[in-house]
Design an enzyme around this catalytic site. Structure first.
Site, PDB file in Angstrom:
ATOM      1  N   HIS A 326       0.804  -1.217   0.000  1.00 53.17           N
ATOM      2  CA  HIS A 326       0.000   0.000   0.000  1.00 53.17           C
ATOM      3  C   HIS A 326       0.839   1.269   0.000  1.00 53.17           C
ATOM      4  O   HIS A 326       0.356   2.318  -0.442  1.00 53.17           O
ATOM      5  CB  HIS A 326      -0.944   0.016   1.208  1.00 53.17           C
ATOM      6  CG  HIS A 326      -2.132  -0.887   1.045  1.00 53.17           C
ATOM      7  ND1 HIS A 326      -2.086  -2.232   1.337  1.00 53.17           N
ATOM      8  CD2 HIS A 326      -3.395  -0.646   0.608  1.00 53.17           C
ATOM      9  CE1 HIS A 326      -3.270  -2.769   1.097  1.00 53.17           C
ATOM     10  NE2 HIS A 326      -4.086  -1.832   0.650  1.00 53.17           N
ATOM     11  N   GLY A 327       2.038   1.216   0.489  1.00 50.61           N
ATOM     12  CA  GLY A 327       2.830   2.439   0.480  1.00 50.61           C
ATOM     13  C   GLY A 327       4.171   2.293   1.166  1.00 50.61           C
ATOM     14  O   GLY A 327       4.374   1.405   2.000  1.00 50.61           O
TER      15      GLY A 327
END
Length: 482
Positions: A326-327
């Site tokens: 996700h990041g």
């Protein structure tokens, strides 16, 4: 190009008309039109990154054909690793280069060694995490001999770049989507109407629920030090509905748009906030990513077979990797690890597959026990979302620390209280509609179908009115950053 933009409102009808009225008699022309439309759609954001998609497409198309003719196990493995390294190499550079560099420098500074390193001003290509995983699954399935490679380069390019789901999923498998590009497609009025209903509901989720929740979630998270505990708890609630409305709304629009062109994409959200435990939540949230990690990471690692240690190891690996997907921030890693901690007691007691059916199936109302476990699961999920939303670990810890202080029992206060109260009422109505439609693929799939036409259209007009009147300030889809 955003789904909720004027640009897309002009783009979609033009492509639709060309697709069904100009190219309808020629399948290859239809597929080529999808490729052109998809590249325009993506290039509208930044045309320079079209080369990345095209290069990944060429690599995986070529590797797939080579794998079909190659029987030598070593050479097959080399071909697979070419695909993996190219795709994950791009993803790693654009998404994680600065993260690893900064943490490498920080690690050495702890031991008194100062390393001078310059971060790069890297623009993250929109949707790179999504189309990378989509095209990777193609070569992995061919390697495992679960799929025959295609010789149709245009069809494969259309599969990789299909504009409805290009930048934020669902992450489609070649076994489901690619064969649909080989078959002649004829216009189906009922399918198109169903697609429009799903698009309408997705736009409502995005513009009315998500964008309005974003206004208050941003205000509260950005000024957490000035807020009391009850306001911070409300901020976590707003963000929980923001991310659900934003991402599931995008998926609804993507799936509905695909149906306009005769394609069927897989369901990506299945009313996750009505889950009775975390395992059920992860079977219902971002289904295309969860199943991707299950099939290509968790099961190859051994899954839930073996000793308790193996189960614990595999669970933490899949959730932490999912968080990192996700990041490039420690907050996402902690978010993943926290969900692993939630999940483990269910796995170790063999209760992770306890709730496989829809809650209160065939009944209007849930039992008190079901309500309790749904609220408990939602509360755990909303707590974990704090790490997901926070700027960094320190921000998350300070947020939580103040939220669980004695000020939790004070009345919330922030700018725009009256609007927030109206929003809470809209969210309550939204939850009721979602509950009534929880056994469908999307909430209003069957609602109103048996009503007389004036009443059915009145429902559509009310939704459109709310979208036009109560939509929040336009926000970029959250998952565009992933």
């Amino acid at each position: 190009m955003l789904f909720n933009s004027i640009d897309f409102a002009f783009f979609l009808p033009i492509v639709f008309i060309l697709y069904w009225f100009v190219a309808k008699k020629n399948l290859s022309f239809q597929n080529l039109l999808i490729v052109v439309a998809s590249y325009i759609f993506y290039g509208w954001w930044d045309w320079r990154f079209l080369s990345l998609i095209f290069f990944s497409t060429v690599v995986d198309y070529s590797v797939g054909l080579k794998l079909k003719d190659e029987e030598n196990p070593t050479k097959r493995k080399i071909l697979l690793w070419v695909s993996i390294l190219v795709n994950l190499g791009f993803l790693g550079f654009f998404k994680y280069y600065n993260f690893f560099l900064d943490n490498f420098v920080s690690a050495f500074s702890l031991f008194g060694a100062e390393i001078k390193a310059t971060s790069l001003n890297i623009i993250l290509p929109v949707g790179i995490s999504f189309y990378t995983f989509q095209t990777l699954s193609y070569t992995i399935d061919i390697y495992k001999k679960k799929l025959e490679p295609t010789k149709d380069f245009i069809a494969f390019t259309a599969f990789v770049s299909f504009f409805p789901q290009l930048v934020a999923g669902p992450i489609e498998r070649a076994t489901n989507l690619l064969p649909q590009f080989y078959k002649k497609r004829t216009f189906d009025y009922s399918k198109a109407v169903d697609g429009m209903r799903q698009i309408l509901w997705g736009l409502f989720k995005k513009t009315v629920i998500a964008d309005n929740c974003a206004e208050f979630a941003n205000q509260i998270f950005d000024n957490a030090s000035d807020m009391n505990g009850s306001t911070l708890a409300l901020g976590a609630l707003f963000f929980s509905f923001q991310i659900y409305g934003d991402f599931s709304g995008y998926s609804d629009i993507a799936i509905g748009t695909s149906r306009l062109f005769g394609f069927n994409l897989k369901q990506n959200f299945n009313f996750p906030y009505f889950s009775r435990d975390i395992a059920e939540f992860w079977r219902r949230w971002h289904i295309s990513l969860s199943t991707w990690f299950r099939d290509y990471l968790y099961i190859p690692l051994g899954g839930s077979r073996g000793s308790s240690w193996i189960k614990i190891r595999n669970t933490f690996i899949i959730f932490i990797v999912s968080g990192f997907w996700h990041g490039a921030n420690w907050t996402f890693i902690v978010w993943g690890a926290l969900n692993a901690i939630y999940f483990l007691p269910l796995l170790l007691t063999n209760k992770n597959r306890k709730n496989l059916d829809t809650v209160a199936k065939g009944r209007l109302l849930p039992s008190i026990k079901e309500v309790f476990f749904m609220l408990l699961t939602f509360s755990l999920t909303a707590f974990a979302w704090i790490f997901f939303r926070a700027e960094n670990i320190d921000h998350a810890l300070r947020y939580i620390s103040k939220m669980i202080s004695t000020s939790l029992f004070e009345l919330p206060y922030f700018i725009g209280m009256f609007k927030a109260l109206m929003l809470i009422l809209i969210i309550a109505a939204f939850v009721i509609i979602e509950w009534l439609g929880r056994e469908s693929k999307y909430a209003i799939e069957h609602i109103g179908l048996t009503w007389k036409r004036p009443f059915r259209f009145a429902m559509y007009y009310v939704i459109i009115y709310l979208i036009v009147t109560f939509s929040g300030n336009q926000q970029t889809f959250i998952y565009f950053q992933f």
